[in-house]
Design a protein around this motif. Sequence first.
Motif: not given
Length: 221
Positions: A175-177, A194-198, A203-209
């Motif tokens: 579990v990370g950000d 992935a957490l959205t508040w990190g 970078e948008p976390i969505e881009d990290c798959s």
Amino acid sequence: MTELEKWFAGQPELMMFDLDGTLVDSVADVAAAVDRMRREMNLPEPGLDKVRNWVGRGAEALLDKVMADCPGQPALRQEAGERFACAYSEAVHVHSRLFEGVDAALKLFATWCPLVCITNKPWRYTQPLLASLGIDERFALILAGDSLLHKKPHALPVLHTLHHFGVQPQRALMVGDSRNDVIAAHAAGVRCIALTWGYNHGEPIEDCSPDWIVDAFADLL
């Protein structure tokens, strides 16, 4: 049925957590230490918004960003490192706080399986911060950025943890950000939430798959 129940047919056998930006909102204290260091050196202070996008890769990477306007000056870089270490050690937990829902979630997760904290923050800051927040004893293992030969995004901290507890990758969870968390987990064959508040370096976390993105720890329960 939650995603966790689908993945593990129940509960994971091992859960690994990043620290800064995942469990703890610590950037205000880091930024304050950076600003103090720069102020003592008669250099412009970057401030909270810039530092927020620089944290997460470890102290040396942070200093690379902080001192990018002073290239080719090793003595100045060394002084910056020493001043930052002093400033942050003295104020590692002034404004830092647990994100909402973290305390209750960790209490529950600890009844499922061993919990591990894997951070790129050096041990000299990690242990005091976890202790001051009252969550150090929740973790069966704590790996700081200088605990092993490599840190995230290298897979070594995750692989070391799997070996330590004798758990197969498909039975574990990260579990990370940030991108570092996703890359390290996937390189070890472990799913990553992935957490959205990190912070994620801007970078948008969505881009990290990641395998799943959540907006609150309550979504995992």
